[in-house]
Every structure is written in structure tokens, then in C-alpha cells.
Write a protein that holds these residues in place. Sequence first.
Motif, PDB file in Angstrom:
ATOM      1  N   GLY A 193     141.272  28.893 -29.664  1.00  0.00           N
ATOM      2  CA  GLY A 193     140.966  30.307 -29.564  1.00  0.00           C
ATOM      3  C   GLY A 193     140.281  30.886 -30.787  1.00  0.00           C
ATOM      4  O   GLY A 193     139.841  32.037 -30.762  1.00  0.00           O
ATOM      5  N   PHE A 194     140.166  30.097 -31.848  1.00  0.00           N
ATOM      6  CA  PHE A 194     139.514  30.543 -33.080  1.00  0.00           C
ATOM      7  C   PHE A 194     138.240  29.736 -33.310  1.00  0.00           C
ATOM      8  O   PHE A 194     138.049  28.664 -32.735  1.00  0.00           O
ATOM      9  N   THR A 195     137.376  30.264 -34.163  1.00  0.00           N
ATOM     10  CA  THR A 195     136.183  29.543 -34.593  1.00  0.00           C
ATOM     11  C   THR A 195     136.093  29.605 -36.108  1.00  0.00           C
ATOM     12  O   THR A 195     136.685  30.478 -36.746  1.00  0.00           O
ATOM     13  N   SER A 196     135.362  28.685 -36.674  1.00  0.00           N
ATOM     14  CA  SER A 196     135.159  28.693 -38.127  1.00  0.00           C
ATOM     15  C   SER A 196     133.994  29.609 -38.477  1.00  0.00           C
ATOM     16  O   SER A 196     132.927  29.491 -37.866  1.00  0.00           O
ATOM     17  N   PRO A 197     134.153  30.517 -39.434  1.00  0.00           N
ATOM     18  CA  PRO A 197     133.006  31.321 -39.855  1.00  0.00           C
ATOM     19  C   PRO A 197     131.905  30.450 -40.439  1.00  0.00           C
ATOM     20  O   PRO A 197     130.736  30.839 -40.442  1.00  0.00           O
ATOM     21  N   THR A 198     132.281  29.261 -40.930  1.00  0.00           N
ATOM     22  CA  THR A 198     131.298  28.356 -41.521  1.00  0.00           C
ATOM     23  C   THR A 198     130.540  27.534 -40.488  1.00  0.00           C
ATOM     24  O   THR A 198     129.706  26.721 -40.858  1.00  0.00           O
ATOM     25  N   ASN A 199     130.819  27.735 -39.192  1.00  0.00           N
ATOM     26  CA  ASN A 199     129.998  27.066 -38.179  1.00  0.00           C
ATOM     27  C   ASN A 199     128.794  27.924 -37.813  1.00  0.00           C
ATOM     28  O   ASN A 199     128.055  27.625 -36.877  1.00  0.00           O
ATOM     29  N   ASP A 200     128.613  29.018 -38.561  1.00  0.00           N
ATOM     30  CA  ASP A 200     127.478  29.928 -38.394  1.00  0.00           C
ATOM     31  C   ASP A 200     126.599  29.818 -39.636  1.00  0.00           C
ATOM     32  O   ASP A 200     127.073  30.019 -40.762  1.00  0.00           O
ATOM     33  N   ILE A 201     125.330  29.500 -39.446  1.00  0.00           N
ATOM     34  CA  ILE A 201     124.409  29.316 -40.571  1.00  0.00           C
ATOM     35  C   ILE A 201     124.275  30.585 -41.393  1.00  0.00           C
ATOM     36  O   ILE A 201     123.998  30.535 -42.601  1.00  0.00           O
ATOM     37  N   ASN A 202     124.526  31.751 -40.780  1.00  0.00           N
ATOM     38  CA  ASN A 202     124.442  33.006 -41.523  1.00  0.00           C
ATOM     39  C   ASN A 202     125.489  33.059 -42.638  1.00  0.00           C
ATOM     40  O   ASN A 202     125.220  33.563 -43.724  1.00  0.00           O
ATOM     41  N   PHE A 232     127.263  23.853 -42.775  1.00  0.00           N
ATOM     42  CA  PHE A 232     127.125  24.346 -41.404  1.00  0.00           C
ATOM     43  C   PHE A 232     127.074  23.197 -40.397  1.00  0.00           C
ATOM     44  O   PHE A 232     127.790  23.195 -39.388  1.00  0.00           O
ATOM     45  N   GLY A 233     126.272  22.190 -40.674  1.00  0.00           N
ATOM     46  CA  GLY A 233     126.104  21.069 -39.754  1.00  0.00           C
ATOM     47  C   GLY A 233     127.381  20.277 -39.552  1.00  0.00           C
ATOM     48  O   GLY A 233     127.738  19.915 -38.423  1.00  0.00           O
ATOM     49  N   ASN A 234     128.084  20.008 -40.628  1.00  0.00           N
ATOM     50  CA  ASN A 234     129.313  19.216 -40.530  1.00  0.00           C
ATOM     51  C   ASN A 234     130.414  19.955 -39.775  1.00  0.00           C
ATOM     52  O   ASN A 234     131.118  19.360 -38.947  1.00  0.00           O
ATOM     53  N   ILE A 235     130.582  21.235 -40.051  1.00  0.00           N
ATOM     54  CA  ILE A 235     131.641  21.996 -39.392  1.00  0.00           C
ATOM     55  C   ILE A 235     131.323  22.210 -37.921  1.00  0.00           C
ATOM     56  O   ILE A 235     132.183  22.021 -37.043  1.00  0.00           O
ATOM     57  N   LEU A 236     130.084  22.568 -37.613  1.00  0.00           N
ATOM     58  CA  LEU A 236     129.700  22.788 -36.217  1.00  0.00           C
ATOM     59  C   LEU A 236     129.790  21.494 -35.417  1.00  0.00           C
ATOM     60  O   LEU A 236     130.313  21.486 -34.296  1.00  0.00           O
ATOM     61  N   ALA A 237     129.310  20.396 -35.990  1.00  0.00           N
ATOM     62  CA  ALA A 237     129.369  19.114 -35.294  1.00  0.00           C
ATOM     63  C   ALA A 237     130.808  18.691 -35.023  1.00  0.00           C
ATOM     64  O   ALA A 237     131.121  18.164 -33.946  1.00  0.00           O
ATOM     65  N   GLY A 238     131.700  18.930 -35.984  1.00  0.00           N
ATOM     66  CA  GLY A 238     133.100  18.580 -35.799  1.00  0.00           C
ATOM     67  C   GLY A 238     133.743  19.358 -34.666  1.00  0.00           C
ATOM     68  O   GLY A 238     134.497  18.802 -33.859  1.00  0.00           O
TER      69      GLY A 238
END
Length: 227
Positions: free
Chosen positions: A104-113, A170-176
Motif C-alpha cells: 500500500g506504500f511506495t518509495s519516494p525514491t522510485n520517482d526521478i523527481n 531511482f533505477g535500482n529502487i523502481l526496478a526492485g
Amino acid sequence: MGHGGGGHEIGGHKLAHFAGLTFNLDTLYMTWLSMAIVIIFAIIATRRVEIVPRGWQNFLEMAVTALLDQIDNTMGPKGRKLAPLIITLFLFLVVGNELGLIPGFTSPTNDINTTLGLALMVVILVHILGIMNRGAGRYFKHFFEPFVPFVIINIIEEVAKPITLSFRLFGNILAGEILLIILGMLVPYVVPTAWLAFSVFVGIVQAFIFTMLSMSYLSNSLKDEHH
């Protein structure tokens, strides 16, 4: 204020439009939540400081001591004045990276902004400290050394710093997070649980790498010219 879609897609975001600008609402919420967790954690850990640390105080002191050692080794004595920034950055990244592992949560670091904003903050601070430490004339002069044509290479290097720093995190967190979702759909329970444990480790490592690279960049601006 209008709302857009995208939050139900992998890598998508819940959008809000205001005054011609688009905001990723989930990123804003998770960023605020990460900041709140860091602040609350620091208050709890330091509320009743004991000579022999235990509990949260023990964990925080271990993290702070390890980071201070890295600051001394990487940035030298002058780096201590940046210790609050470095420690806060690391704690924010650790919390932010791990939030996306909670359902239910997302990482703020999965956003390139978010990652680009943090990287730009570091790089801008590098130049500000460089100018303060050496003076504007001598600082900008080093871009033309050892020969004038090298200014092109030096400028490209400076532009590349925030890009590589932000895209790595960004890439590592989003990919994970994407892989965790896919594994959950294909092979529930065992494999996603194992990957979840690995992702916790990856989140800490990525926070450490981002912090160490930031320290490396900042250390150059603290050096005297003859170094």
C-alpha cells in the motif's frame, strides 16, 4: 485542482494538476511520511539519552558513529560541519527506500523527481562551498585547468554528476519494486518473501552509495586550492 490517473500502473503515479503544474501526489505523501518518520525516530532515540545506549538510541548512535567515521575519512576535518546534512540525507534515503516494500506504500525514491532533486541539492551545494572556500575567481578558474579546452570536459563532468547520481538510485529502487510486484503475481509467497528480504538490504546499500558519492563530491569543494 484536477486529478489524473497513473497510480495503478507499475511505475505510475497519482497525479494532481494545479496552476499549470503537475504533482505526483503519492511521491509528495511518501516524502512527507519519510521526513516525519526520521524526525519521530530521532526524537524517540534522543528523548531519554543514557550513558549506556540501548534500544533506538543504540541503533541511532551506531549509525551516526559509522557515518561520522566515513565523513572524517572522506571529507577530512572540515566535513564535520556538514555532518547534520549527511546523516539526515542517509536516514531519509533509508526510510524512503524501504517504504515501498510495505503493501500500500511506495518509495519516494522510485520517482526521478525526488532523486534528481536530492542530487541537484548536493551538486549546487558543492559549487556554493567551492566558491566560499576558494573565492569565485579561483573556483571557476579550475574548470579551465590544466588547459583551456578542458573546460568542455569539466562542464560535461559537472552536468553528469546529478544525472548519474539520481538515475542510479531511482533505477535500482523502481526496478526492485517492479520485480517484487511481478514475482508476487507469478510465484506467490516464497520467492517474493526472499526478494523482499534482499530488497531491504538493497535499499540500505543504495542509500549508503548515494550518501558516499555525495560526500565524495562535497569533499572536493572543501579542499584548499593547493591540494
